[in-house]
Design an enzyme around this catalytic site. Structure first.
Site, mmCIF file in Angstrom:
data_model
loop_
_atom_site.group_PDB
_atom_site.id
_atom_site.type_symbol
_atom_site.label_atom_id
_atom_site.label_comp_id
_atom_site.label_asym_id
_atom_site.label_seq_id
_atom_site.Cartn_x
_atom_site.Cartn_y
_atom_site.Cartn_z
ATOM 1 N N ARG A 53 0.751 -1.332 0.005
ATOM 2 C CA ARG A 53 0.049 0.176 -0.047
ATOM 3 C C ARG A 53 0.791 1.199 -0.002
ATOM 4 O O ARG A 53 0.685 2.018 0.794
ATOM 5 C CB ARG A 53 -0.949 0.035 1.161
ATOM 6 C CG ARG A 53 -2.020 1.054 0.949
ATOM 7 C CD ARG A 53 -3.272 0.895 1.835
ATOM 8 N NE ARG A 53 -4.452 1.712 1.323
ATOM 9 C CZ ARG A 53 -5.378 1.386 1.380
ATOM 10 N NH1 ARG A 53 -6.130 0.171 2.260
ATOM 11 N NH2 ARG A 53 -6.570 2.279 1.172
ATOM 12 N N CYS A 54 1.854 1.506 -1.174
ATOM 13 C CA CYS A 54 2.547 2.720 -1.060
ATOM 14 C C CYS A 54 3.209 2.486 -2.301
ATOM 15 O O CYS A 54 3.371 1.185 -2.913
ATOM 16 C CB CYS A 54 3.590 2.541 0.112
ATOM 17 S SG CYS A 54 5.156 1.551 -0.193
#
Lengths: 809, 288, 166
Positions: A387-388
């Site tokens: 999630r980045c």
């Protein structure tokens, strides 16, 4: 005139009916998901389909002396048991990783991490397969285990990768040791050293960002189906990047790419876990090719947490040089990166440490230097962007912790230190010392809004009182205030610096208007819960004046969708979202020609009005987009080809740089180490906001993951390399009870280079959230001179901090 | 995660269940709620050849008052315990504890008997039953015998149950009206076992503690009845000195394992913290 | 091991089948009955994605054998909407309040919320959070799921839904 004229809606009313950009459109996807009618990979059921399952290593490092598959093969219902020996003649026992390394599909002569794939059993159903894996007998000779990355490069460290022991040049240059993967550096080393030599204050800490896992609720899985007559392979899978998977499968299987049909149906969350290619996919494909029937592979949760792609495991020695009044002069950072047994990071090819060089953050400084050493250990491979954008959460953690420890050493308030060093609005586009060009931002405005919203100065006053009360023994709680002001770099990316396996990281959209004015549009990205079917339609609705409800969005089928690099790194809106707008504008330009023809005026005499072209000065003379669509099929102007469709492959000129200001207030019970989040406020600036409802949902979800990562999530290994806690009992996924309540806010600074000014938001809350929680914990103990406290901040570790500080007498 | 094969039996009476278990011997396991056993079967840590499902035996369900005791059928679920008016009135600590077990779904299936008889040191009911001085009715081929909860647990997953025996009911002496009680459980999240937990039941009179009992969860390979710690409370006003002494005595009998919940020394200290908090809350609830 | 004959009701329809005793209820529902709404997320009874309603209880079907459900009545998410396709109040609430993203936990979440509202038609926020604590969601952070359940409760109770101020 007796005919009653239809009630004409105003432009604003018509615009509202479109449900275009900026509105909280309810999601199209939810109609099926709320009724249990989603179509996920494990829902795929084909006639004669078999099921594959892995025999996995019980050891972290061992030589395989023998594998006896005879008992398993004799079990009724078992069709095949594959080992490396079966794959070797096909040259498929290793596969290439996205990072330029190779990875064993099935363990070849030795195992390098616990739960590594050793054999693949194919049986009539998953029950028989599970029985059969118990019957495969593997004899191991244990080897010395390397768990600690800090010992990887010692002269007598065990040799892990025998397959490349003579290959002392890797994908990113020379390797200085048999467990060394790469050295990578960027920035002005000498200039940085000089700045440090002259500085009043040097602040240095080692920040570890521990090993975690994306763990979407749906694990990785696939169904491979080889049609031997046609020579065509269909592969359904949980793929965040289906086109890339098709290319990879073609390259390693030798099947021509046009005879491979990759389909990513509904995906139950990805978070980076579903970008790479895994042994399960290769084995299912091989089994289907060999057996000529469909083969399904579905990993269980323990397999998911312990094998398919960890994230982080960065050990970041971070230094800031500053004047005594708090002006930052330089940053120096060295990263020791634990990549596990194979370098299977999912980064763009030229970036072995991803975009770690965004680590100068939101602060203006003249010079910086970053270096990274990647090493092998006896752990699962991966290093995915959970999630980045690639390694951005590590970078933001380093700078946002470093700002805090510098503030403490300077005796300054850390909010004031940030404000003093912000890149100013007039400095954009800003050339950062480690190479990136930030597109836009207004940091002081966002910071002020956030500080006012939380009442920052009052919180500090309250904290001061609480600290005094604690010292007097009146309370056993410590109050921490966490701040994070992050700048992300997302939307990879421009072909000049971003590719995966040589394919530039553009993305694409194809829009086709039907004669009746409804639309089908396809993109090269793939939603895993982000709501693309809803939001891409909103972009088109605004651009073309067709109601969003009349627009169908389709992704994930490589036969029909234009080639794209997929969805991760918050790239869908910056790339495919841009392609969508550009393709729509191509259609609009053609539509204008058709409208001019129909209205018998020059194109230049027309102006766009929500859903129609009208003649300037004669608003009653117009053609709606629906009328134009019909005309494009029915009576196109001479010399103009019929139909109304367009495709765009969008090569972004730059990345986008979302940012935000987060504040957290936390109370820590020193007797148990339990931390309670009293308040969390998140201000995000993701540029133009396409659907505020979905943005808010993304922020809630990302913050919840950040909370989990900072406060307890961890993939841990013991000294023998046994992976600890690979289940949802131990791997911390908070329930509704533990999860804090979220307050969201925003500012809007559009991206100047993106067609609609959007920047991407899905990952900001995770990237900004983790340091915010960690800063709150550290801040709570800071007045007791605790020094940097490493994550995860679970209760027993915080209790140990209290123990070290003598708080438990 | 797929369990191995087994044969399934669903007897309708205790006698039939016992007869089956005797006949099938070590290869058979009784199945209550299944939320401890089935996950172990799915990882193949347990591979019984026969499961004897006790769910159809009506006699094993229900809560009733008998003399001065509350008698709870072994197959009574935690969900039922939580909803029981009788328990709310007489033994509210059972509701308080049950609400801290696992999660809502598991509480519909999980039973007091399964929780007590399994011998998992992480389960909450064993220490509570020890605290309350409960006794277990074990029914086997030779009839019914009673074993005190305080004598039932031998080591992790080893109990006084003999092959062929089933825990059929739990008998709990009703504490005096006005007693104080609390179950304090430290856990990482809903659904987790205790890092440490403490059950306290006590009575107060004239500002002094007149009786006390303490059970500790998941800080040894069996539940712990902290008798000496409880004795240290009796006769005191439950002031800091008394609690300090009880905590020290309780901590001294723990021997927790290190795991993801924390190292052993942490879990020992948390047993003490939970005890202190439970005692303070019990005191605040006790009629004086 | 011999297969056993079971009879039960699923979404109001009588069902007869032969199952191996070890067949997990989730596999029976998904693979034999082709009702693929309920999902497997964790395999160990922690995530609740497999939740179905069984005789008035919310049950994790990955930790229950199909044979244990012999004689039972089961409702899955496929049985929640009205026969004419109208969404139930909960299904509508999840959509209106953005209570789902990837959709994988949603069927289990809806089935659990359904039972929660049957037992407690007017729950507080705290009761909702406690009541759905056997269901993990990786996407939403739960805040909008809570709102979705409040929306549904209001609709079922016939009162206007008012979002709590944040």
């Amino acid at each position: 005139m007796n005919v009653q004229a239809p009630i004409e809606l105003t432009s604003a009313e018509r615009a509202e009916k479109l449900q275009g950009m900026g509105c909280k459109r309810k999601r199209v996807e939810d109609i099926r998901f709320t009724q249990g009618k989603g179509n996920y990979v494990d829902d795929v059921k084909l006639p004669g389909m078999l099921f594959g399952d892995f025999v996995r290593s019980s050891h972290a490092h061992a030589r395989i002396k023998s594998i006896d598959t005879s008992k398993a093969k004799a079990l009724p219902g078992v069709l095949a048991v594959l080992t490396a020996a079966d794959l070797k003649p096909l040259n498929l026992h290793y596969m290439p990783t996205l990072a330029g390394d190779v990875q064993a599909v099935l363990a070849d002569e030795k195992v390098l991490f616990q739960n590594q794939e050793v054999a693949f059993v194919v049986a009539k159903d998953r029950y028989i397969a599970a029985d059969a894996i118990e019957l495969v007998e593997v004899e191991y000779e244990p080897l010395p285990v390397l768990v600690d990355p800090f010992k990887a490069l010692e002269p007598d460290a065990p040799l892990l990768r025998e397959d490349i022991k003579d290959k002392m040049t890797g994908a990113h240059g020379p390797r200085k040791h048999h467990n060394h993967i790469f050295f990578w550096d960027i920035g002005d080393k000498d200039g940085t050293d000089e700045a440090f030599a002259k500085a009043d204050v040097v602040s240095k800490d080692m920040f570890t960002y521990h090993r975690v896992h994306p763990s979407p609720l749906e694990t990785c899985q696939c169904v491979a189906s080889m049609d031997k007559i046609k020579g065509e392979l269909t592969l359904w899978g949980t793929f965040q990047a289906p086109h890339v998977i098709r290319t990879v499968v073609s390259l390693i299987s030798g099947l021509p790419e046009h005879k491979i049909h990759v389909i990513a149906p509904d995906i139950g969350g990805g978070f980076g876990n579903k970008v790479g290619a895994y042994s399960g996919y290769v084995c299912a494909v091989v089994a289907s090719i060999v057996l000529g029937v469909p083969v399904k592979w579905v990993e269980d949760r323990m397999e998911n947490l312990s094998t398919t792609s960890f994230a982080r495991d960065y050990h970041m020695t971070t230094e800031l040089a500053a004047t005594k009044d708090g002006k930052i002069l330089a940053m120096r950072c060295h990263v020791l990166a634990d990549h596990g047994a194979f370098d299977a990071c999912a980064d763009p090819s030229k970036w072995p440490a991803g975009f770690m060089n965004i680590c100068t953050g939101s602060y203006d400084m003249p010079v910086a230097y970053l270096s990274v050493d990647g090493v092998y250990t006896n752990k699962a491979s991966g290093g995915v962007a959970y999630r980045c954008s690639f390694r951005v959460t590590e970078a933001v953690y380093a700078i946002e912790r470093a700002i805090e420890t510098l503030a403490q050493r300077l005796g300054m308030d850390s909010a004031d230190l940030r404000i003093k060093n912000f890149i100013q609005p007039e400095q954009f586009p800003y050339h950062a010392p480690l190479g990136w060009e930030y597109d836009s931002g207004n940091y002081p405005l966002a910071m002020k809004k956030a500080m006012d919203a939380v009442g920052y100065r009052a919180l500090r006053a309250e904290q001061k009182q609480k600290q005094e009360a604690f010292k007097r023994g009146e309370t056993r709680e410590l109050m921490g205030i966490g701040i994070s002001f992050f700048t992300e770099i997302v939307g990879a990316g421009p072909s000049k610096n971003c590719d995966i396996l040589g394919v530039a990281m553009f993305d694409s959209a194809e829009i086709r208007i039907h004669p009746t004015g409804s639309i089908i549009a396809r993109m090269g990205t793939k939603s895993q819960g982000q709501g693309h079917e809803t939001t891409y339609a909103q972009i088109i609705a605004t651009e073309l004046g067709i109601p969003a409800d009349d627009i169908m969005i389709e992704e994930g089928n490589t036969d029909t969708a234009p080639y794209g690099l997929g969805t991760y790194g918050s790239r869908s809106t910056p790339t495919a979202g841009a392609a969508t707008a550009v393709a729509a504008r191509k259609i609009k330009a053609k539509a204008q020609m058709i409208a001019a023809h129909l209205l018998e005026v020059h194109e230049g005499d027309l102006e766009w009005d929500v859903d129609r072209f009208r003649v300037k000065g004669l608003p009653e003379k117009f053609k709606t987009m629906k009328e134009i669509a019909w005309a494009s099929y029915n009576s196109p102007p001479p010399n103009l080809e019929p139909g109304l469709e367009a495709v765009n492959y969008y090569d972004p000129p730059n990345m986008t740089y979302p940012f935000g200001a987060y504040f957290c207030v936390m109370d820590i019970d020193v007797d148990t180490g339990v931390a309670k989040t009293r308040r969390f406020y998140a201000l995000d600036d993701c540029g133009t906001r396409i659907n505020p409802m979905i943005i808010e949902g993304q922020v809630h979800g990302g913050l919840t993951e950040a909370f989990a990562v900072a406060m307890g999530q961890e993939i841990r290994y013991d000294e023998q390399g046994n992976v600890m806690g690979a289940s949802f009992m131990d791997f911390f996924l908070p329930t509704a009870v533990e999860t804090p309540k979220w307050e969201t806010d925003y500012t809007v600074t559009p991206s100047p280079h993106h067609p609609i000014g959007a920047k991407g938001v899905g990952e900001s809350p995770h990237v900004g959230g983790v340091p915010c929680f960690s800063n709150a914990v550290n801040d709570a103990f800071a007045f007791l001179n605790a020094g940097h406290i490493q994550m995860p901040h679970d209760a027993w570790r915080l209790w140990k901090v209290g123990e070290r500080l003598g708080l438990h007498v | 995660m797929i369990p191995g094969s087994f044969d399934y039996h669903r007897p309708k009476s205790v006698a039939d269940a016992v007869a089956l278990l005797v006949k099938l011997g070590e290869d058979a396991r009784p199945l209550a709620g299944g939320h401890s056993l089935i996950p172990m079967m799915k990882t193949r840590l347990a591979t019984p050849e026969h499961l004897v499902d006790l769910r159809a035996i009506g006699d094993l369900k229900g809560i009733r008052e008998e003399g001065g005791d509350i008698v709870i059928g072994a197959m009574t679920t935690q969900h039922t315990l939580i909803g029981s008016d009788l328990l709310a009135a007489k033994l509210p600590i059972i509701r308080e504890t049950s609400l801290l077990i696992a999660d809502p779904q598991i509480r519909y299936m999980g039973t007091i008997g399964g929780n007590a008889a399994n011998g998992d040191p992480g389960n909450d009911m064993p220490a509570l039953m020890q605290c309350l001085g409960a006794s277990y009715e074990l029914t086997g081929p030779n009839g019914v015998r009673r074993v005190a909860a305080r004598e039932f647990y031998q080591a992790a997953y080893f109990t006084a149950l003999e092959t062929g025996e089933i825990l059929t009911a739990i008998r709990i002496p009703v504490p005096p009206v006005g007693h104080g009680y609390a179950y304090e459980k430290l856990k990482r999240k809903i659904g987790d076992y205790a890092t440490a937990a403490a059950a306290v039941v006590l009575t107060m009179s004239g500002g002094k503690c007149t009786s006390a009992s303490i059970g500790l969860t998941n800080v040894a390979d069996t539940p712990l009845w902290a008798e000496e710690a409880a004795n240290a409370l009796v006769g005191t006003a439950l002031d800091k000195a008394a609690l300090d002494k009880a905590v020290a005595l309780a901590e001294a009998i723990t021997s927790p394992a290190a795991d993801g919940r924390g190292p052993a020394e942490y879990r020992t200290k948390m047993a003490g913290v939970m005890l202190r908090r439970a005692a303070e809350r019990a005191k605040s609830r006790a009629k004086n | 091991m011999a297969k056993a004959h079971i009879e039960l009701t699923i979404n109001g329809q009588p069902v007869e089948a032969l199952v191996e005793p070890r067949t997990l209820l989730i596999h029976f529902i998904r693979e034999q009955q082709n009702l693929t709404g309920a999902h497997i997320g964790c395999d160990t009874s922690h995530c609740g994605a497999c939740t179905v309603d069984l005789d008035g209880m919310s049950v994790k079907s990955c930790t229950t054998f199909a044979i244990q459900a012999n004689g039972s009545s089961i409702t899955t998410v496929e049985g929640m909407a009205a026969a004419d396709g109208t969404l139930s109040a909960l299904q509508e609430g999840f959509r209106m309040m953005h209570g789902l993203q990837c959709g994988y936990c949603t069927p289990g979440m809806i089935m659990r919320s359904h039972r929660l509202l049957q037992e407690n038609p007017n729950p507080t926020e705290e009761e909702i959070r406690f009541g759905i604590a056997g269901n993990l969601c990786r996407c939403t952070g739960y805040q909008n799921i809570v709102k979705a359940i409040q929306y549904a409760a209001a609709k079922i109770n016939g009162v206007p839904f008012q979002e709590a101020a944040e």
